[in-house]
Design a protein around this motif. Structure first.
Motif, mmCIF file in Angstrom:
data_model
loop_
_atom_site.group_PDB
_atom_site.id
_atom_site.type_symbol
_atom_site.label_atom_id
_atom_site.label_comp_id
_atom_site.label_asym_id
_atom_site.label_seq_id
_atom_site.Cartn_x
_atom_site.Cartn_y
_atom_site.Cartn_z
ATOM 1 N N GLN A 1 -41.523 -28.699 70.966
ATOM 2 C CA GLN A 1 -40.143 -28.603 70.505
ATOM 3 C C GLN A 1 -40.112 -28.849 69.000
ATOM 4 N N VAL A 2 -39.326 -28.057 68.302
ATOM 5 C CA VAL A 2 -39.195 -28.158 66.851
ATOM 6 C C VAL A 2 -37.799 -28.671 66.518
ATOM 7 N N GLN A 3 -37.720 -29.626 65.608
ATOM 8 C CA GLN A 3 -36.414 -30.093 65.142
ATOM 9 C C GLN A 3 -36.093 -29.348 63.846
ATOM 10 N N LEU A 4 -34.888 -28.818 63.784
ATOM 11 C CA LEU A 4 -34.456 -28.059 62.613
ATOM 12 C C LEU A 4 -33.296 -28.783 61.945
ATOM 13 N N VAL A 5 -33.440 -29.066 60.653
ATOM 14 C CA VAL A 5 -32.382 -29.724 59.900
ATOM 15 C C VAL A 5 -31.954 -28.803 58.768
ATOM 16 N N GLN A 6 -30.674 -28.468 58.748
ATOM 17 C CA GLN A 6 -30.149 -27.563 57.736
ATOM 18 C C GLN A 6 -29.486 -28.319 56.587
ATOM 19 N N SER A 7 -29.368 -27.654 55.454
ATOM 20 C CA SER A 7 -28.719 -28.246 54.293
ATOM 21 C C SER A 7 -27.213 -28.372 54.544
ATOM 22 N N GLY A 8 -26.563 -29.109 53.663
ATOM 23 C CA GLY A 8 -25.178 -29.483 53.886
ATOM 24 C C GLY A 8 -24.171 -28.401 53.525
ATOM 25 N N ALA A 9 -22.919 -28.694 53.861
ATOM 26 C CA ALA A 9 -21.819 -27.757 53.638
ATOM 27 C C ALA A 9 -21.639 -27.467 52.152
ATOM 28 N N GLU A 10 -21.166 -26.253 51.871
ATOM 29 C CA GLU A 10 -20.945 -25.860 50.475
ATOM 30 C C GLU A 10 -19.628 -25.097 50.356
ATOM 31 N N VAL A 11 -19.027 -25.205 49.180
ATOM 32 C CA VAL A 11 -17.865 -24.403 48.822
ATOM 33 C C VAL A 11 -18.272 -23.514 47.658
ATOM 34 N N LYS A 12 -18.064 -22.211 47.791
ATOM 35 C CA LYS A 12 -18.510 -21.264 46.773
ATOM 36 C C LYS A 12 -17.349 -20.385 46.314
ATOM 37 N N PRO B 1 -15.794 -16.678 45.138
ATOM 38 C CA PRO B 1 -16.051 -15.257 45.422
ATOM 39 C C PRO B 1 -16.945 -14.647 44.356
ATOM 40 N N GLY B 2 -17.896 -13.824 44.813
ATOM 41 C CA GLY B 2 -18.826 -13.179 43.896
ATOM 42 C C GLY B 2 -20.076 -13.987 43.619
ATOM 43 N N SER B 3 -20.096 -15.255 44.015
ATOM 44 C CA SER B 3 -21.274 -16.097 43.774
ATOM 45 C C SER B 3 -22.284 -15.937 44.917
ATOM 46 N N SER B 4 -23.345 -16.737 44.868
ATOM 47 C CA SER B 4 -24.401 -16.698 45.884
ATOM 48 C C SER B 4 -24.561 -18.076 46.499
ATOM 49 N N VAL B 5 -25.198 -18.103 47.653
ATOM 50 C CA VAL B 5 -25.491 -19.374 48.326
ATOM 51 C C VAL B 5 -26.906 -19.308 48.880
ATOM 52 N N LYS B 6 -27.557 -20.461 48.935
ATOM 53 C CA LYS B 6 -28.886 -20.539 49.526
ATOM 54 C C LYS B 6 -28.891 -21.719 50.490
ATOM 55 N N VAL B 7 -29.126 -21.442 51.760
ATOM 56 C CA VAL B 7 -29.114 -22.458 52.815
ATOM 57 C C VAL B 7 -30.546 -22.704 53.269
ATOM 58 N N SER B 8 -30.897 -23.966 53.444
ATOM 59 C CA SER B 8 -32.256 -24.289 53.875
ATOM 60 C C SER B 8 -32.272 -24.753 55.334
ATOM 61 N N CYS B 9 -33.416 -24.597 55.947
ATOM 62 C CA CYS B 9 -33.644 -24.965 57.345
ATOM 63 C C CYS B 9 -35.058 -25.544 57.404
ATOM 64 N N THR B 10 -35.163 -26.864 57.564
ATOM 65 C CA THR B 10 -36.457 -27.542 57.515
ATOM 66 C C THR B 10 -36.902 -27.911 58.924
#
Lengths: 119, 108
Positions: free
Chosen positions: A1-12, A14-23
Motif C-alpha cells: 500500500q502506498v500513502q499519497l500526500v498532496q500539496s495544499g489548497a491554492e487560490v490562483k 485567471p490566466g495563471s498556472s498551478v503546480k500540484v504535488s503528490c508525494t
C-alpha cells in the motif's frame, strides 16, 4: 500500500498556472502508475492524465492535453501536475491516485487539493 | 473518444434493498471497466476492476458484470454506508479513459 500526500489548497488568478504535488511513501514508487483526476464543485470525476515513472511515459486526456504537464521526481518519489492558463472552470479538487502498473486490484488515493481560480 | 453513459442519474432505495446501476459505452471496452464509490468530501474508492472483480477489501455484496458495451454494478442488501455516488470508468491497462457522469444512490 502506498500513502499519497498532496500539496495544499491554492487560490490562483485567471490566466495563471498551478503546480500540484503528490508525494508517495511506502511501496515501490517506480512500479506504479500515478493518475490525476479533477472534480469541479458538485460535479463528476474527470480523468486528466497519468505517468508511469519506470517507463518515463505520460499520457493526457484530450480535454487537457494542451494545458497539462505531469512529471515525476524519482529521487523524492513525487509526481507533479502542472496546469496552465487557468480559468474559473478549473476550480475544483484535484486528486492523484496510484496503482501497481499492470494490476488493477487495488489503488491508493491522495487527500485531494482544492484549487480556486478567482480574480 | 469512448463515452460512458450511466443510468439512472439517481436511485432512491431503502436499506436492505438491491441497487442495480448501469454503465453503457459508446464502443466496446471488452472487460476494461472499473467502478468507484465516492462519499461527500472523500476521494473515490475502487470497488470493481476488469468489469467483475472485487478490489481488495470490498464486501461481497458489491458485484459487477458485463462486457463489451453494457456493464452493471449490483449492490445486494444495501447498508447505510452504501448510500453514495457511483462512477464507472474505462480502464484498459494503459492509458485510462473517461468516467461516466455518476449515479447517486440515495435513501428513500
Amino acid at each position: 500500500q502506498v500513502q499519497l500526500v498532496q500539496s495544499g489548497a491554492e487560490v490562483k488568478k485567471p490566466g495563471s498556472s498551478v503546480k500540484v504535488s503528490c508525494t508517495a511513501s511506502g511501496g515501490t514508487f517506480n512500479t506504479h502508475a500515478i493518475l490525476w483526476v479533477r472534480q469541479a464543485p458538485g460535479k463528476g470525476l474527470e480523468w486528466m492524465g497519468g505517468i508511469i515513472p519506470m517507463f518515463h511515459t505520460t499520457t493526457y486526456a484530450q480535454n487537457f492535453q494542451a494545458r497539462v504537464t505531469i512529471t515525476a521526481d524519482e529521487s523524492t518519489t513525487t509526481v507533479y501536475m502542472a496546469l496552465t492558463n487557468l480559468g474559473s472552470d478549473d476550480s475544483g479538487t484535484y486528486y492523484c491516485s496510484s496503482h501497481v502498473y499492470g494490476s488493477r486490484k487495488s489503488e491508493d488515493w491522495g487527500q485531494g487539493t482544492r484549487i480556486t481560480v478567482a480574480s | 473518444e469512448t463515452v460512458l453513459t450511466q443510468s439512472p442519474d439517481t436511485l432512491s432505495l431503502s436499506p436492505g434493498e438491491t441497487a442495480t446501476l448501469s454503465c453503457r459505452a459508446s464502443q466496446s471496452l471488452r472487460d476494461s471497466l472499473v467502478w468507484y464509490q465516492q462519499k461527500p468530501g472523500q476521494a473515490p474508492r475502487l470497488l470493481i476492476y476488469d468489469a467483475s472483480n472485487r478490489a481488495t477489501g470490498v464486501p461481497a455484496r458489491f458485484s459487477g458484470s458485463g462486457s463489451g458495451t453494457d456493464f452493471t454494478l449490483t449492490i445486494s442488501s444495501l447498508e447505510p454506508e452504501d448510500f453514495a455516488i457511483y462512477y464507472c470508468q474505462q480502464r484498459p491497462n494503459w492509458p485510462p479513459g473517461t468516467f461516466g457522469q455518476g449515479t447517486k444512490v440515495e435513501i428513500k
